[in-house]
Every structure is written in C-alpha cells, then in structure tokens.
Write an enzyme that holds these catalytic residues in place. Structure first.
Site, short mmCIF file in Angstrom:
data_model
loop_
_atom_site.label_atom_id
_atom_site.label_comp_id
_atom_site.label_asym_id
_atom_site.label_seq_id
_atom_site.Cartn_x
_atom_site.Cartn_y
_atom_site.Cartn_z
N ASP A 85 1.76 -30.85 3.25
CA ASP A 85 1.85 -29.45 3.63
C ASP A 85 3.20 -28.93 3.14
O ASP A 85 4.23 -29.30 3.68
CB ASP A 85 1.74 -29.36 5.16
CG ASP A 85 1.76 -27.96 5.67
OD1 ASP A 85 1.23 -27.08 4.98
OD2 ASP A 85 2.31 -27.74 6.76
N ASP A 115 -21.56 -46.84 -0.06
CA ASP A 115 -22.52 -46.66 1.03
C ASP A 115 -21.81 -46.82 2.37
O ASP A 115 -20.65 -47.24 2.45
CB ASP A 115 -23.72 -47.60 0.89
CG ASP A 115 -23.31 -49.07 0.90
OD1 ASP A 115 -22.32 -49.39 1.57
OD2 ASP A 115 -23.96 -49.87 0.21
N HIS A 131 -20.98 -40.79 -1.25
CA HIS A 131 -22.11 -41.66 -0.94
C HIS A 131 -22.91 -42.06 -2.17
O HIS A 131 -23.76 -42.94 -2.12
CB HIS A 131 -23.02 -40.99 0.10
CG HIS A 131 -23.73 -41.99 0.98
ND1 HIS A 131 -24.36 -43.11 0.47
CD2 HIS A 131 -23.91 -42.05 2.31
CE1 HIS A 131 -24.90 -43.80 1.46
NE2 HIS A 131 -24.63 -43.18 2.59
N GLY A 169 -5.39 -38.95 12.37
CA GLY A 169 -5.22 -38.03 13.50
C GLY A 169 -3.87 -38.25 14.17
O GLY A 169 -3.05 -39.08 13.74
N1 CAO Z 1 0.78 -38.82 14.93
C1 CAO Z 1 1.92 -38.79 15.62
N2 CAO Z 1 3.13 -38.68 15.05
C2 CAO Z 1 3.17 -38.59 13.71
C3 CAO Z 1 2.03 -38.60 12.93
C4 CAO Z 1 0.79 -38.74 13.58
N3 CAO Z 1 -0.34 -38.78 12.89
N4 CAO Z 1 2.38 -38.49 11.64
C5 CAO Z 1 3.71 -38.40 11.61
N5 CAO Z 1 4.18 -38.47 12.85
C6 CAO Z 1 5.58 -38.46 13.23
C7 CAO Z 1 6.38 -39.33 12.29
O1 CAO Z 1 6.32 -40.66 12.68
C8 CAO Z 1 7.74 -38.73 12.44
O2 CAO Z 1 8.28 -39.13 13.69
P1 CAO Z 1 9.74 -39.80 13.80
O3 CAO Z 1 10.67 -38.66 13.70
O4 CAO Z 1 9.69 -40.50 15.09
O5 CAO Z 1 9.86 -40.74 12.63
C9 CAO Z 1 7.44 -37.24 12.54
O6 CAO Z 1 6.09 -37.15 13.01
C10 CAO Z 1 7.57 -36.50 11.24
O7 CAO Z 1 6.88 -37.20 10.22
P2 CAO Z 1 6.69 -36.54 8.78
O8 CAO Z 1 5.56 -35.59 8.81
O9 CAO Z 1 7.98 -36.00 8.32
O10 CAO Z 1 6.40 -37.79 7.83
P3 CAO Z 1 5.06 -38.59 7.58
O11 CAO Z 1 5.46 -39.60 6.58
O12 CAO Z 1 4.42 -39.06 8.79
O13 CAO Z 1 4.08 -37.53 6.86
C11 CAO Z 1 3.39 -35.94 5.21
C12 CAO Z 1 4.42 -36.99 5.62
C13 CAO Z 1 3.79 -35.38 3.88
C14 CAO Z 1 2.03 -36.59 5.09
C15 CAO Z 1 3.31 -34.84 6.29
O14 CAO Z 1 4.58 -34.26 6.48
C16 CAO Z 1 2.35 -33.72 5.96
O15 CAO Z 1 2.58 -32.85 5.12
N6 CAO Z 1 1.19 -33.70 6.71
C17 CAO Z 1 0.20 -32.64 6.57
C18 CAO Z 1 -0.93 -33.11 5.70
C19 CAO Z 1 -1.99 -32.04 5.58
O16 CAO Z 1 -1.70 -30.85 5.50
N7 CAO Z 1 -3.26 -32.45 5.59
C20 CAO Z 1 -4.35 -31.54 5.49
C21 CAO Z 1 -4.96 -31.69 4.14
S1 CAO Z 1 -6.46 -30.79 4.01
O17 CAO Z 1 -5.97 -29.28 3.95
#
Ligand code: CAO
Length: 470
Positions: A337, A444, A440, A412
């Site tokens: 994001d 599978d 799919h 999640g």
């Molecule tokens: N559940 C609970 N806590 C979480 C978590 C989860 N699923 N994912 C991350 N956290 C925590 C991390 O552990 C971190 O905690 P600490 O400060 O204790 O270390 C904090 O949240 C911040 O993490 P982060 O987001 O900076 O880093 P990350 O490596 O976990 O994730 C990234 C990186 C790039 C995947 C994430 O920032 C992101 O952009 N997520 C959104 C993805 C998205 O938009 N998906 C939808 C796609 S479809 O439109």
C-alpha cells in the site's frame, strides 16, 4: 449501428432510434456550423468540436472525441477502417472505439480525404482530444473558427440530449445522473429550461411531487443534517403509534451531491488492466487459520538483534521465506500500500536469502515504495504474491491473482484469541487467518490445501523451518 456491452445504460440506449448531433455553443457562435463526424450509434448525442485550418483543397476539420457521457473519459481505438489519404464518403466507417461500457463504430458525415489519424490501434483516445483530420470537399461552405482549437475538453456541464421514442429530452449529465440515481425517467419530467431543457430543479420538483416533500424556492437544495434541538425544549414525549393513524411516510432521500469524474491514471490504470486480465482466471479460494504463537515468540527474540543491525524485522520475511520453500527459484511479490496506490514489488530469488536478508530487502522496497521510487526492476518478474492486508486490518480476504502468476495468499490480522491446546486447556494463542486463491486451471483444491497445510506447519513450528532454511 454497433453497440456492445452489458452496461444497463447502454442497453437502455440501444433502443433509441436516432442519432442527434449538435455542436457546442462555441462552434455555434461561428457563422456556419460544420458537419462533424458522427457516431454510428443511434443513441448517444454528442458535442463536436472542430478546429479548422486551410489546405489547398479545402478546410481540414479536426474531429475531437467528445464527451459520450456516463463518465467515460477515454476509449480504446480497436480498429481503423481508413488510413491517411483514403477518400471517404458520408456514412463510411472510420474506426471502432471501445469504452469499458460499449464498442462504438464512428462514421463520417463528410465526403473528403482522411489527412491524419491521431492514434494507433489499442491506443487510448481521450475525450476532448483529436481523433482524425478530414479534408472536406465542400471548401466554400465552411468558415474557419480558429478559436475552437482552444476549446477545452467537453465539460460535464455541457448539454447533451437524446431522443427517446420521438420525445426529445435535453439535460446536462449532472441532471441525468440525478434522475438516474432517483429512478426517474427523463421522458416523464417536464423541462422548464430553455427549449424545454430539464433542469435539476425540475427533477427535484418531480421528486417532491412524488413524495409530497416541500422544496425551498432556491434552485437546488442540499440535504442538511437536522438542526440541534434547542436547549429549552423539554425531553420529547414518547410517541406511541396509534393503529388508526397511518404512520407518516418519510420522504425519499434526494441525492443532490455533486460527483466528479477523474480519469484513471498511472498505476491505477495498470491495476485496471491487470485485474481485468485476472477476471479470466477461475479463482479457487481456500482459507485457514494459522497459530503463530511460537513465531510471535521467535520474532520477539530476533527483533532486537535485527534492529541492532538497523533492520526492521516484521513477520513478512518469515511468511515470504516459508512460501519460498517449494520451488527451485522464485521472486515472491508482496502487495504494498503506497502513496501512489497498490504496487506489487517482489523479493528476488528468495530461495537464496536468509530471513534477515529478506527483511533487509523488504525494508529497502518499503522505503522505495514510500518515496514513489519503485521501478520496473522491482515491479516485474514476480512468481507468487503475498498480500498482508492484515497489517491494515481484517481477517479474511479474497485475493485476486496477478497474471501470469497462478496463486496468491492474503494474510489477515494477527490476533490474540482463545484456543484449546493438546491438553484441552484454553490458552492464549496468536492466530492469523490465511486466504489463498489459486488458478483452478492449473492448481486443484487438494494441491492448494496440501500447500497451505505445509506452509502452516512451518509457521506453527518455526523450529522445523530451520532445518530447511538456506
Ligand atoms: N497482523 C498484525 N500485525 C501485523 C500484521 C498482521 N497481519 N502485519 C504487520 N503487522 C505489524 C508488523 O509486525 C509491525 O509491527 P512491529 O512494529 O511490532 O514490528 C507493524 O504491523 C508494521 O508492519 P509493516 O506493515 O510496516 O511491515 P510488514 O512487513 O508487516 O508489511 C507491507 C509490509 C508492505 C506488506 C505492508 O506495509 C502493506 O503495504 N500492507 C498492505 C497490503 C495491501 O494493501 N494488500 C491489499 C492488496 S489488494 O488491493
């Protein structure tokens, strides 16, 4: 006429018999009105804007793709039926364009010679920009209007009109939208504007008549929140509905808010293309929960070490590494994001990286993403994607596969929840839900399930991971 597409408005419009065209007020200011190219569609009434310049044989008319309503800002040029230098006669097909709602064949209303095509096949033609130049035969009949060149893209506030079963209705797109949002047929509304044009006020009055609501005399009214009760007013008495008195009918809400349409640009545009391609994939969804209690413990032990080396260690490097334990070579993408929207950079050759090295790369990608500096190298070549939507919130998702990849996982939110241990005791567990989507045609359900089980078992017993880590 050629109209394809399932959009209801298009379906509705298909029944209309006749194309009516008229020029913008600016063009009308010119002493003579140029006959423009026409859409060979019997329904969409459009503005035509022309710039005129002179060639030896006569005026060259520049046809700009005009506002075709319904928020369409661009179309794809699917096919040219002419090339530069071709002579065309009235009603000859010029090209076929396609919006996300319909395909439209554009025909000529002129006899003349095509002097310029402005787009290649599959290019995006923008509303308000030139489509073709035609050197017309009737040089003497037309008067140039150099000013028209400066005419901006057709405004949504410009008037359009359409003819429905012989009854002509004129209204701006905003008024049409207001009517549509309130399920009102324009043909049933009496227009009080110039030449019977239907005004916003006419729609509001129509709604008022239907619902019994009284409108203020101002041209438009917005829905206002109810005024706060005066302090002096005593606590209202409880009103008990009497069976003999019919309950007052609440007036239907009137939508008068003003929406605006923005063209999709940059990465959003790419998202449209990728996700449209993804629609062709039969997605198999599979969901499970993973107990990350041990991983939570392990990460808290390693987090400090990692930070002392200047690297933030989240859970993602573990997820990425575990996902990477099954193929020979792969680049694990991660949905990110960013301020520019959703981007999916990937960590290259994860099979060769330690968890710490993945964290280093992830930190780098996140910094690039935040600065808007992710490039082609980072954004291409992914083989599998993880989407950590849980870092924002939520438990389950239905992730969409990024073609040509064949699977994706959405993580999640990690939550502390009660669960039973092996001794039937209720314990505090760190639970995360995982949602997979697989193509799919290739993977599978059983294969997906086995993969998920293995993935889960590694993460639930991170010690077992160590054996296989490279
Ligand atoms: N559940 C609970 N806590 C979480 C978590 C989860 N699923 N994912 C991350 N956290 C925590 C991390 O552990 C971190 O905690 P600490 O400060 O204790 O270390 C904090 O949240 C911040 O993490 P982060 O987001 O900076 O880093 P990350 O490596 O976990 O994730 C990234 C990186 C790039 C995947 C994430 O920032 C992101 O952009 N997520 C959104 C993805 C998205 O938009 N998906 C939808 C796609 S479809 O439109």
């Amino acid at each position: 006429m050629t109209v394809r597409g399932s959009f209801p408005v298009i379906r509705r419009l298909v029944s209309v018999q006749h194309l009516h065209k008229w020029c913008s007020s600016r063009v009308q200011k010119a002493p003579l009105v140029y006959t423009p190219l026409s859409y060979n569609v019997s329904v969409i009434h459009q503005h035509r804007f022309f710039r005129t310049s002179y060639a030896a044989a006569g005026p060259i008319l520049q046809f700009k793709l005009s506002d075709i309503g319904e928020g369409i800002m661009e179309v794809t040029v699917k096919e040219w039926y002419v090339k530069e230098g071709d002579r065309v006669s009235q009603f000859d097909s010029i090209c076929e364009v396609q919006s996300d709602k319909a395909s439209v064949t554009i025909t000529s209303r002129y006899d003349g010679v095509i002097r310029k095509l402005y787009y290649d096949i599959d290019s995006i033609a923008l509303v308000g920009k030139p489509l073709v130049d035609i050197e017309t035969d009737g040089a003497g009949e037309q008067t140039p209007d150099q000013d028209v060149m400066e005419t901006p893209t057709v405004s949504l506030e410009e008037h359009t009109h359409q003819e429905i079963k012989g009854h002509k209705t004129q209204a701006t797109p905003a008024v049409r939208r207001l009517a549509m949002e309130n399920n009102i047929k324009l043909s049933e509304v009496v227009g009080t504007g110039k030449d019977g044009r239907i005004l916003k006020e006419d729609i509001l009055n129509f709604i008022a008549r239907q619902t019994g609501a009284i409108l203020p005399p101002s041209p438009f009214h917005e829905i206002q929140p109810p005024p706060p009760a005066p302090a002096a007013v005593a606590k209202p008495k409880e009103i008990r509905p009497s069976p003999s008195i019919p309950a007052p009918v609440a007036p239907r809400p009137v939508f008068t808010g003003k929406d605006h349409t923005e063209p999709l640009k940059g990465f959003h545009k790419a998202m449209v293309k990728t996700m449209s391609a993804a629609l062709k994939i039969p997605h198999f969804g599979y969901k499970d929960e993973v107990d990350l209690t041990q991983l939570v413990r392990l990460r808290s032990e390693l987090k400090g070490v990692s930070e002392s080396r200047g690297v933030k260690l989240s859970y993602m490097p573990f997820f990425i590494k575990v996902t990477s334990s099954y193929l020979a070579a792969h680049n694990i993408g991660l949905a990110m994001d960013t301020p520019q929207g959703l981007l999916v950079p990937n960590v290259k050759n994860v099979q060769m990286l330690s968890v710490f090295e993945i964290a280093v790369e992830l930190n780098r990608l996140q910094s690039l993403g935040a600065a808007g500096q992710l490039g082609t190298a980072e954004l291409t070549g992914g083989t599998f994607t993880l989407s950590n939507i849980g870092s924002i919130g939520g438990t389950y998702a239905k992730p969409v596969i990024l073609p040509p990849e064949v699977a994706i996982g959405a993580l999640g939110k990690l939550q502390v929840l009660p669960r039973f241990n092996a001794k039937d005791e209720v314990v505090k567990a760190h639970i995360m839900n995982i949602s997979w989507s697989a193509d799919h045609r290739i993977i599978d359900g059983a294969t997906m399930c086995r993969f998920s089980n293995l993935w889960k078992s590694y993460l639930e017993n991170p010690g077992s991971m160590v054996l296989d880590l490279k």
